[in-house]
Design a protein around this motif. Structure first.
Motif, PDB file in Angstrom:
ATOM      1  N   GLY A 145       0.804  -1.209   0.000  1.00  0.00           N
ATOM      2  CA  GLY A 145       0.000   0.000   0.000  1.00  0.00           C
ATOM      3  C   GLY A 145       0.840   1.263   0.000  1.00  0.00           C
ATOM      4  N   VAL A 146       0.196   2.361   0.368  1.00  0.00           N
ATOM      5  CA  VAL A 146       0.833   3.678   0.310  1.00  0.00           C
ATOM      6  C   VAL A 146       2.069   3.749   1.205  1.00  0.00           C
ATOM      7  CG1 VAL A 146       0.501   6.122   0.851  1.00  0.00           C
ATOM      8  CG2 VAL A 146      -1.306   4.855  -0.334  1.00  0.00           C
ATOM      9  N   ILE A 198       0.156  -3.447  -6.028  1.00  0.00           N
ATOM     10  CA  ILE A 198      -0.740  -2.754  -5.102  1.00  0.00           C
ATOM     11  C   ILE A 198      -1.800  -3.728  -4.608  1.00  0.00           C
ATOM     12  CG2 ILE A 198      -2.335  -0.817  -4.833  1.00  0.00           C
ATOM     13  CD1 ILE A 198      -0.950   0.470  -7.275  1.00  0.00           C
ATOM     14  N   GLU A 217      -8.729   2.222  -1.614  1.00  0.00           N
ATOM     15  CA  GLU A 217      -8.210   3.566  -1.382  1.00  0.00           C
ATOM     16  C   GLU A 217      -6.727   3.692  -1.713  1.00  0.00           C
ATOM     17  OE1 GLU A 217      -9.098   4.797   2.561  1.00  0.00           O
ATOM     18  OE2 GLU A 217     -11.278   4.649   2.313  1.00  0.00           O
ATOM     19  N   ASP A 218      -5.940   2.697  -1.334  1.00  0.00           N
ATOM     20  CA  ASP A 218      -4.509   2.771  -1.643  1.00  0.00           C
ATOM     21  C   ASP A 218      -4.280   2.797  -3.146  1.00  0.00           C
ATOM     22  OD1 ASP A 218      -3.953   2.793   1.008  1.00  0.00           O
ATOM     23  OD2 ASP A 218      -2.741   0.981   1.043  1.00  0.00           O
ATOM     24  N   GLN A 262      -5.076   6.205  -4.630  1.00  0.00           N
ATOM     25  CA  GLN A 262      -4.038   7.203  -4.367  1.00  0.00           C
ATOM     26  C   GLN A 262      -2.774   6.924  -5.181  1.00  0.00           C
ATOM     27  OE1 GLN A 262      -3.390   8.106  -0.226  1.00  0.00           O
ATOM     28  NE2 GLN A 262      -1.339   8.942  -0.585  1.00  0.00           N
TER      29      GLN A 262
END
Length: 563
Positions: A253-254, A277, A282-283, A286
């Protein structure tokens, strides 16, 4: 096995002579070197030269390589040690490996009592831990015939919440305190894609399968950046020690993306990372704002894939099967999403330009994703993305053929076969096992298998994987003759699936996977001649040095350049 000497033809030398000279800063001499070439031929070399940027400028015999080295170049005499291209793990969990080093490790436990004793000792040794975490338990090795319970875990640790991941990561064993903190009661429904194991009265017994683990995970303390850095440091050190120069991180993730970039920026990323990913939530939203990242800092990092899940794992009976489990006739396992929902999420990632890599273990899970790919590939025109099926563990024979027809890369882990052979046929029966861990069947139809380990589910040691691929046996040499040995790989095929084919699955075969002019100088020095040793001893191979981009990131022995 016939080897082809690696030499430059007179024509090639004449052409090279007309070009601006490339100068090497480092020459590896007296090597017993092996690599594959573009024709999939196994070739030998004795010398390797690379420039100060870490790119190979010559490989072959001593004289021809020396002719390309500038005066004053550093020479390293390997005294006959074996050199291989850096090995690639096409499916691992980098931060999870760091966690394995720091958490309770139950992978060696052979009984429930032994596991409980380890949990009790770990709790006593870590009085400051608000939560106790661990992984590696396998009820099949305990010969229980059932899952363990929260009550049994309470007998070892009752004062603090405990969550211990099963060896495959697809089930968690919680104590009563953890269940209460998560609010899990008799009335808690099973979440989509997960199962709360219950007793005859409907009460939760303590084992949470797949998405049900999230009920506990969401009440656990969030990991800090300092903790994440510590895990990454531990993981990178182990990866280098194993001789892996590149890994495909299957679900991140982020936060992990930020650390990988930071480590690459500051010269701390000692293995190349091909990132996937985790899902398209949401990650993804973004991270995908600027589109896929094909290369960062001289190919040290890439983020151009998405990792999704179709189903669970075989050991916890979460893998989705078309027909019921042979040893649990009431269960088909779990498809995490409905067909239309799954296809919609895959299409989102594909239209954003990402390679889609889907975890699929059961034959129903594999079929769901193959059906989706077959519909989506013409619709999205993304066949060149080399979409992958992660694991492809139990597949119908008809569906195996579809991998080649559709163009899906099977990303498989050889040690899963030798770890699962104690229960796999019990789960799926004598007929379905014919399409399970079916490496030879995939290879014979022309599929390129990307090999990995799924660490920390399995050891990150790639020589364990090569050994399992070739022998279909565990480290003790069992079973005699190999488990379904008709599906074994040749040594060259196993070598290729941990090098060139793993690189191909990441769109990196032009820069990684073999030791050829123009590619990165990613290589390892090992203590045995892989291609002249007895196959049963492959797993004993030790790595002496690991080099990434012409820089030594791990080394021991008389040629250690880190001294």
């Amino acid at each position: 096995m016939r080897f082809i000497p690696l030499r430059c033809s007179a024509l090639v030398l004449a052409v090279l002579a007309t070009l601006a000279p490339a100068h090497a800063d480092t020459v590896i001499d007296n090597a017993n070197g092996y690599t594959l070439n573009a024709k999939n031929e196994l070739v030998k070399f004795s010398s390797l030269a690379f420039d100060d940027k870490g790119k190979i400028i010559a490989v072959g015999g001593a004289k021809e390589v020396a002719a390309k080295a500038k005066a004053g170049a550093r020479h390293i005499d390997l005294k006959g040690k074996t050199v291989l291209p850096g090995l690639i793990d096409a499916h691992g969990h980098v931060f999870g490996l760091g966690e394995m080093v720091t958490q309770l490790d139950l992978s060696a436990s052979t009984s429930l009592d032994g596991a409980l004793k380890s949990a009790r000792e770990y709790a006593a040794a870590n009085p400051g831990h608000a939560w106790l975490r661990g992984r590696g338990w396998n009820q099949e090795n305990w010969k229980l015939g059932r899952f363990p319970t929260a009550a049994e875990l309470d007998g070892a640790v009752a004062d603090r919440p405990v969550l211990l991941d099963r060896v495959d990561g697809h089930a968690g064993w919680a104590n009563t305190r953890a269940l209460k903190l998560a609010g899990i009661t008799k009335d808690t429904p099973d979440p989509a894609g997960g199962t709360i194991i219950r007793d005859a009265n409907g009460e939760a017994t303590g084992v949470l399968v797949d998405a049900a683990q999230d009920l506990v995970a969401k009440v656990m303390p969030k990991q800090t950046e300092a903790e994440a850095r510590h895990l990454l440091d531990r993981s990178l050190a182990m990866i280098a020690r194993m001789g892996l120069t590149s890994v495909h991180d299957a679900g991140m993730g982020v936060g992990q993306d930020m650390l990988y970039r930071d480590y690459a920026d500051h010269g701390k990323l000692t293995t190349r990372v091909y990132g996937m990913i985790g899902d398209v939530g949401e990650d993804f939203d973004q991270l995908a704002k600027k589109g896929p990242l094909k290369s960062y800092k001289n190919d040290l990092y890439a983020l151009r894939a998405v990792k999704m899940y179709s189903d669970g794992a075989l050991g916890s009976r979460g893998a989705a099967l078309i027909e019921p489990y042979s040893d649990e006739p009431k269960s088909h396992g779990l498809l995490f999403r409905k067909n239309a929902d799954m296809a919609g999420l895959m299409e989102k990632a594909m239209r954003a330009g990402y390679q889609v890599n889907v975890h699929a273990i059961g034959d129903a899970g594999n079929r769901q994703i193959l059906d989706a790919f077959q519909k989506l590939l013409p619709k999205t025109a993304t066949a060149p993305m080399r979409h992958r099926m992660e694991h492809a563990q139990v597949v119908t024979l008809d569906d195996i053929a579809r991998f080649k027809a559709i163009g899906i890369v099977p990303s498989m882990q050889p040690t899963h076969a030798t770890s699962d052979m104690n229960m796999a046929e019990q789960r799926v029966g004598a007929q379905r096992i014919k399409g399970a861990y079916a490496w030879r069947t995939f290879l014979d139809q022309g599929s390129r298998i990307a090999c990995g380990s799924d660490f920390p589910v399995e050891s990150p040691n790639p020589f364990f994987g090569i050994h399992a691929a070739v022998t279909r046996q565990d480290a003790a040499g069992k079973p005699a003759g190999g488990w379904y040995a008709n599906e074994a790989m040749t040594l060259k095929e196993a070598f290729r699936c941990f090098t060139l084919d793993a690189a191909y699955a990441a769109h990196q075969e032009k820069v990684l996977g073999s030791l050829e002019t123009g590619k990165w100088a990613d290589f390892i020095v090992i203590d045995q001649d892989l291609f002249r040793m007895v196959p049963k001893d492959i797993h004993k191979t030790a790595v002496l040095q690991t080099w990434v981009g012409g820089k030594q990131v791990y080394g021991k022995g008389p040629n250690d350049q880190n001294k």
